[in-house]
Design a protein around this motif. Structure first.
Motif, PDB file in Angstrom:
ATOM      1  N   ILE A 200       0.837  -1.202   0.000  1.00 25.12           N
ATOM      2  CA  ILE A 200       0.000   0.000   0.000  1.00 25.12           C
ATOM      3  C   ILE A 200       0.873   1.254   0.000  1.00 25.12           C
ATOM      4  CG2 ILE A 200      -1.768   1.257   1.290  1.00 25.12           C
ATOM      5  CD1 ILE A 200      -2.696  -1.480   2.376  1.00 25.12           C
ATOM      6  N   ALA A 201       1.976   1.227   0.759  1.00 24.37           N
ATOM      7  CA  ALA A 201       2.881   2.375   0.779  1.00 24.37           C
ATOM      8  C   ALA A 201       3.498   2.619  -0.597  1.00 24.37           C
ATOM      9  CB  ALA A 201       3.982   2.155   1.818  1.00 24.37           C
ATOM     10  N   GLN A 202       3.882   1.554  -1.295  1.00 27.87           N
ATOM     11  CA  GLN A 202       4.433   1.717  -2.637  1.00 27.87           C
ATOM     12  C   GLN A 202       3.377   2.274  -3.592  1.00 27.87           C
ATOM     13  OE1 GLN A 202       6.913  -1.864  -3.888  1.00 27.87           O
ATOM     14  NE2 GLN A 202       6.370  -2.485  -1.800  1.00 27.87           N
ATOM     15  N   SER A 203       2.140   1.826  -3.443  1.00 29.22           N
ATOM     16  CA  SER A 203       1.057   2.341  -4.277  1.00 29.22           C
ATOM     17  C   SER A 203       0.815   3.820  -3.982  1.00 29.22           C
ATOM     18  CB  SER A 203      -0.225   1.531  -4.025  1.00 29.22           C
ATOM     19  OG  SER A 203      -0.028   0.164  -4.327  1.00 29.22           O
ATOM     20  N   TYR A 204       0.888   4.201  -2.719  1.00 26.44           N
ATOM     21  CA  TYR A 204       0.726   5.613  -2.351  1.00 26.44           C
ATOM     22  C   TYR A 204       1.818   6.465  -2.995  1.00 26.44           C
ATOM     23  CZ  TYR A 204      -0.229   9.744   0.463  1.00 26.44           C
ATOM     24  OH  TYR A 204      -0.551  11.027   0.855  1.00 26.44           O
ATOM     25  N   ALA A 205       3.042   5.969  -2.952  1.00 31.49           N
ATOM     26  CA  ALA A 205       4.159   6.721  -3.535  1.00 31.49           C
ATOM     27  C   ALA A 205       3.992   6.898  -5.038  1.00 31.49           C
ATOM     28  CB  ALA A 205       5.473   6.010  -3.223  1.00 31.49           C
ATOM     29  N   ARG A 206       3.457   5.898  -5.718  1.00 32.92           N
ATOM     30  CA  ARG A 206       3.227   6.023  -7.162  1.00 32.92           C
ATOM     31  C   ARG A 206       2.148   7.053  -7.466  1.00 32.92           C
ATOM     32  NH1 ARG A 206       4.191   0.252  -7.484  1.00 32.92           N
ATOM     33  NH2 ARG A 206       1.986  -0.181  -7.117  1.00 32.92           N
ATOM     34  N   LEU A 207       1.077   7.051  -6.674  1.00 34.50           N
ATOM     35  CA  LEU A 207      -0.060   7.928  -6.953  1.00 34.50           C
ATOM     36  C   LEU A 207       0.153   9.357  -6.469  1.00 34.50           C
ATOM     37  CD1 LEU A 207      -3.026   5.557  -6.024  1.00 34.50           C
ATOM     38  CD2 LEU A 207      -2.443   6.386  -8.302  1.00 34.50           C
ATOM     39  N   PHE A 208       0.842   9.503  -5.330  1.00 41.39           N
ATOM     40  CA  PHE A 208       0.928  10.822  -4.688  1.00 41.39           C
ATOM     41  C   PHE A 208       2.366  11.162  -4.295  1.00 41.39           C
ATOM     42  CE2 PHE A 208      -3.153   8.794  -3.439  1.00 41.39           C
ATOM     43  CZ  PHE A 208      -4.015   9.608  -4.165  1.00 41.39           C
ATOM     44  N   PRO A 209       3.302  11.122  -5.230  1.00 41.71           N
ATOM     45  CA  PRO A 209       4.708  11.349  -4.849  1.00 41.71           C
ATOM     46  C   PRO A 209       4.953  12.713  -4.212  1.00 41.71           C
ATOM     47  CG  PRO A 209       4.436  11.450  -7.230  1.00 41.71           C
ATOM     48  CD  PRO A 209       3.149  10.913  -6.680  1.00 41.71           C
ATOM     49  N   GLY A 210       4.207  13.733  -4.631  1.00 40.85           N
ATOM     50  CA  GLY A 210       4.413  15.067  -4.078  1.00 40.85           C
ATOM     51  C   GLY A 210       3.859  15.244  -2.686  1.00 40.85           C
ATOM     52  N   ARG A 211       3.139  14.245  -2.176  1.00 44.10           N
ATOM     53  CA  ARG A 211       2.545  14.353  -0.845  1.00 44.10           C
ATOM     54  C   ARG A 211       3.283  13.494   0.181  1.00 44.10           C
ATOM     55  NH1 ARG A 211      -3.557  13.840  -3.282  1.00 44.10           N
ATOM     56  NH2 ARG A 211      -3.445  15.727  -4.562  1.00 44.10           N
ATOM     57  N   VAL A 212       4.419  12.925  -0.224  1.00 48.73           N
ATOM     58  CA  VAL A 212       5.201  12.068   0.668  1.00 48.73           C
ATOM     59  C   VAL A 212       6.231  12.902   1.420  1.00 48.73           C
ATOM     60  CG1 VAL A 212       6.883  10.186   0.767  1.00 48.73           C
ATOM     61  CG2 VAL A 212       4.888  10.007  -0.758  1.00 48.73           C
ATOM     62  N   ARG A 213       6.240  12.778   2.733  1.00 51.85           N
ATOM     63  CA  ARG A 213       7.327  13.338   3.553  1.00 51.85           C
ATOM     64  C   ARG A 213       8.314  12.239   3.901  1.00 51.85           C
ATOM     65  NH1 ARG A 213       8.490  13.834   9.043  1.00 51.85           N
ATOM     66  NH2 ARG A 213       9.808  15.660   9.548  1.00 51.85           N
ATOM     67  N   THR A 214       7.824  11.133   4.469  1.00 46.96           N
ATOM     68  CA  THR A 214       8.669   9.957   4.731  1.00 46.96           C
ATOM     69  C   THR A 214       7.853   8.701   4.448  1.00 46.96           C
ATOM     70  OG1 THR A 214       8.040   9.732   7.078  1.00 46.96           O
ATOM     71  CG2 THR A 214       9.942  11.141   6.568  1.00 46.96           C
ATOM     72  N   ILE A 215       8.548   7.633   4.057  1.00 44.01           N
ATOM     73  CA  ILE A 215       7.941   6.304   3.942  1.00 44.01           C
ATOM     74  C   ILE A 215       8.893   5.295   4.561  1.00 44.01           C
ATOM     75  CG2 ILE A 215       7.400   4.416   2.347  1.00 44.01           C
ATOM     76  CD1 ILE A 215       6.086   6.335   0.514  1.00 44.01           C
ATOM     77  N   TYR A 216       8.369   4.514   5.489  1.00 44.39           N
ATOM     78  CA  TYR A 216       9.114   3.399   6.069  1.00 44.39           C
ATOM     79  C   TYR A 216       8.415   2.107   5.690  1.00 44.39           C
ATOM     80  CZ  TYR A 216      10.714  -0.075   9.439  1.00 44.39           C
ATOM     81  OH  TYR A 216      11.205  -1.220  10.015  1.00 44.39           O
ATOM     82  N   MET A 390       8.188   2.962  -8.804  1.00 43.20           N
ATOM     83  CA  MET A 390       7.847   4.209  -8.125  1.00 43.20           C
ATOM     84  C   MET A 390       8.643   5.352  -8.750  1.00 43.20           C
ATOM     85  SD  MET A 390       7.581   3.161  -4.091  1.00 43.20           S
ATOM     86  CE  MET A 390       9.308   2.722  -3.933  1.00 43.20           C
ATOM     87  N   PRO A 391       8.163   6.581  -8.656  1.00 42.16           N
ATOM     88  CA  PRO A 391       8.941   7.721  -9.154  1.00 42.16           C
ATOM     89  C   PRO A 391      10.287   7.806  -8.439  1.00 42.16           C
ATOM     90  CG  PRO A 391       6.689   8.370  -8.615  1.00 42.16           C
ATOM     91  CD  PRO A 391       6.871   6.994  -8.076  1.00 42.16           C
ATOM     92  N   ARG A 392      11.309   8.155  -9.176  1.00 37.39           N
ATOM     93  CA  ARG A 392      12.642   8.241  -8.576  1.00 37.39           C
ATOM     94  C   ARG A 392      12.870   9.570  -7.847  1.00 37.39           C
ATOM     95  NH1 ARG A 392      16.512   4.719  -9.718  1.00 37.39           N
ATOM     96  NH2 ARG A 392      18.162   6.294  -9.617  1.00 37.39           N
ATOM     97  N   ASP A 393      11.961  10.533  -8.010  1.00 42.33           N
ATOM     98  CA  ASP A 393      12.145  11.816  -7.353  1.00 42.33           C
ATOM     99  C   ASP A 393      11.443  11.891  -6.004  1.00 42.33           C
ATOM    100  OD1 ASP A 393       9.605  11.776  -8.368  1.00 42.33           O
ATOM    101  OD2 ASP A 393       9.682  13.779  -9.274  1.00 42.33           O
ATOM    102  N   LEU A 394      11.096  10.722  -5.444  1.00 44.09           N
ATOM    103  CA  LEU A 394      10.550  10.680  -4.090  1.00 44.09           C
ATOM    104  C   LEU A 394      11.615  11.073  -3.076  1.00 44.09           C
ATOM    105  CD1 LEU A 394       8.665   7.279  -4.233  1.00 44.09           C
ATOM    106  CD2 LEU A 394       7.588   9.467  -3.699  1.00 44.09           C
ATOM    107  N   PRO A 395      11.211  11.568  -1.903  1.00 47.17           N
ATOM    108  CA  PRO A 395      12.182  11.717  -0.815  1.00 47.17           C
ATOM    109  C   PRO A 395      12.766  10.355  -0.463  1.00 47.17           C
ATOM    110  CG  PRO A 395      10.108  12.827  -0.287  1.00 47.17           C
ATOM    111  CD  PRO A 395       9.857  12.004  -1.513  1.00 47.17           C
ATOM    112  N   PRO A 396      13.976  10.294   0.067  1.00 52.70           N
ATOM    113  CA  PRO A 396      14.571   9.003   0.442  1.00 52.70           C
ATOM    114  C   PRO A 396      13.670   8.231   1.398  1.00 52.70           C
ATOM    115  CG  PRO A 396      16.216  10.735   0.541  1.00 52.70           C
ATOM    116  CD  PRO A 396      14.904  11.420   0.319  1.00 52.70           C
ATOM    117  N   VAL A 397      13.547   6.924   1.158  1.00 52.49           N
ATOM    118  CA  VAL A 397      12.729   6.079   2.008  1.00 52.49           C
ATOM    119  C   VAL A 397      13.639   5.225   2.889  1.00 52.49           C
ATOM    120  CG1 VAL A 397      10.946   6.017   0.227  1.00 52.49           C
ATOM    121  CG2 VAL A 397      12.564   4.127   0.400  1.00 52.49           C
ATOM    122  N   LEU A 398      13.044   4.649   3.918  1.00 56.78           N
ATOM    123  CA  LEU A 398      13.766   3.770   4.837  1.00 56.78           C
ATOM    124  C   LEU A 398      13.091   2.406   4.824  1.00 56.78           C
ATOM    125  CD1 LEU A 398      15.891   3.315   7.086  1.00 56.78           C
ATOM    126  CD2 LEU A 398      14.186   4.146   8.732  1.00 56.78           C
ATOM    127  N   GLY A 399      13.890   1.349   4.776  1.00 55.24           N
ATOM    128  CA  GLY A 399      13.363  -0.008   4.812  1.00 55.24           C
ATOM    129  C   GLY A 399      14.116  -0.847   5.828  1.00 55.24           C
TER     130      GLY A 399
END
Length: 461
Positions: A200-216, A390-399
């Motif tokens: 779901i987080a990956q799907s969110y990043a694809r749909l709303f990349p400009g609304r992401v602050r952080t993704i873990y 996912m878009p490559r211009d997302l903020p850095p994510v943590l896994g």
């Protein structure tokens, strides 16, 4: 990838009504009150109407829950614990302590997902119990019979609410998550996606990349690919590495015995009389792999199961007395909309041969290569949210991940420049919530609140 966290919650006795006045609406208009079954002042719950699908006038109701910030509030974080079933709110209530450091400056928010049993509505009337994984079909006629049975099973569920059924994919969950973000009054969102919640987080990043602050993401499967075949190959190699750890630990000659046992079971399924079952080689591979997951402390059980099966009794491999065969809960309602399906038996057979060549000891006996293809073939709704980068211009994510899932989680993160991963050199699944690893919790809390990432190559004990 598919672990359900549905813990029961014991809550304190209710406070008098006068002691818990209604909280004022959040910036986006959510009206918070007591959560059903919870008489304490926190967490607080609210109802949120969201569009059933893009452009639809029909609304469904999500139940949203919030653990409020304990200090000065500077934002919020959305959490999905995986499953992918419902009861996310109950799961959050069962383990609030993992969020203590995040809550010093942020609200922690989750929601019970659309369609599943839980507090959101409406709920699809489906069989949410364990679905046994059918055998790989031997020919196209067998594949057609399997597809027809899957369609009939799916239709029984879909008849509840066809429009909702067709929009149960993770992209629809991501749109629901963004509606929650908007209702909270947040310009950008922090998202913690655990296990299937990472899809779901990956799907969110694809749909709303400009609304992401952080993704873990934690212990997730890689849904951010163009070539699904290559991803299945990579997962087969990971599974083989885990069983190689077992062979290194086990008595000499165990690998040879394992392969002989699988070959014998492929020729003639081995009886499991105490559970009234018979297991073929694919089933033994899958059930044996489940015995690897807890780690070396339980690996003697697999050695004992192999020894007994060599003597003609495979009962030691059974999942349980009631449900001896491999399977997964939930009926595949979401998974069948999120992952590719084979077009026919020939395509499926080619994949099985390829994966068995890559991983002789574990083969294709894992959910994305076996359970989903054979239970989603013929599904009455098309794949709505297939894997895609996912878009490559997302903020850095943590896994983060364990022996079982670090490599797949790392493949998601490394596609985004500047991202980092935390490795746990041991067994298990879901380091942040289920395992509550203190080292991982510290890194995740720091990242979510300050966006500070751990050093490259970080390993947590």
């Amino acid at each position: 990838m598919l672990t359900s966290l549905m813990a029961l919650v014991v809550l304190a006795s209710p406070l008098p009504a006068s002691a818990t006045p209604p909280a004022p609406p959040a910036p986006g208009g959510l009206e918070w009150g007591a959560c059903p079954g919870a008489g304490t002042s926190e967490p607080r719950c609210a109802d949120l109407a969201v569009a059933l699908s893009p452009g639809s006038d029909r609304k469904i109701t999500l139940k949203v829950a919030r653990l409020p910030a304990t200090g000065v509030r500077k934002g919020a974080v959305l959490v999905n614990f995986g499953g992918p079933q419902g009861h996310q709110i109950a799961t959050m209530l069962s383990r609030p302590a993992v969020f203590d450091k995040i809550r010093a400056s942020m609200d922690v928010v989750t929601w019970d997902p659309r369609g599943y049993p839980g507090l959101s509505s409406p709920v699809l009337r489906c069989d949410w119990g364990l679905l046994r994984t059918p055998a790989f079909p031997a020919d196209q006629a067998g594949f057609d019979r399997l597809a027809e049975a899957n369609r009939a099973r799916g239709d029984r569920c879909r008849d509840t609410d066809p429009e909702l059924f067709d929009h149960m994919d993770s992209a629809s969950d991501a749109r629901d998550a963004d509606a929650v973000r908007h209702a909270l009054g947040e310009d950008r969102m922090n998202f913690i996606g655990l296990s299937y919640g990472g899809t779901i987080a990956q799907s969110y990043a694809r749909l709303f990349p400009g609304r992401v602050r952080t993704i873990y993401i934690d212990g997730t499967r890689n849904h951010a690919v163009r070539d699904w075949r290559r991803e299945l190959d990579a997962q087969a190699r990971e599974n083989e590495r885990l069983i190689e750890r077992f062979f290194d630990w086990a008595p000499p000659g165990t690998r040879r015995r394992w392969r002989s046992l699988i070959a014998a079971a492929d020729r003639e399924p081995i009886p499991a009389p105490s559970v009234n079952a018979r297991f073929d080689g694919t089933q033994i591979r899958a059930l044996g792999f489940l015995k690897l997951r807890p780690g070396p402390a339980r690996w003697d059980e697999l050695v004992a199961a192999v020894t007994a099966a060599e003597g003609g009794d495979a009962s030691g491999f059974a999942l349980s007395a009631r449900e001896p065969y491999p399977g997964l809960p939930g009926g595949g309602v979401k998974e069948c909309l999120d992952f590719p399906r084979p077009a026919g038996q020939a395509e499926l057979a080619r994949a099985v041969r390829r994966l068995r060549a890559i991983a002789p000891d574990t083969g294709a006996a894992f959910p994305l290569a076996w359970h989903l293809p054979v239970t989603c073939a013929g599904w009455p709704a098309p794949v709505a949210n297939p894997p895609a980068p996912m878009p490559r211009d997302l903020p850095p994510v943590l896994g983060a991940g364990t022996w079982l899932d670090f490599d797949s989680t790392r493949r998601v993160a490394r596609r985004i420049p500047g991202s980092r991963t935390i490795q746990y050199d041991g067994p298990g699944h879901n380091l942040f919530a289920a395992m509550a690893n203190p080292c991982v919790i510290d890194h995740v809390s720091r990242y979510v609140t300050t966006r500070r990432l751990p050093s490259p190559g970080t390993v947590c004990p």
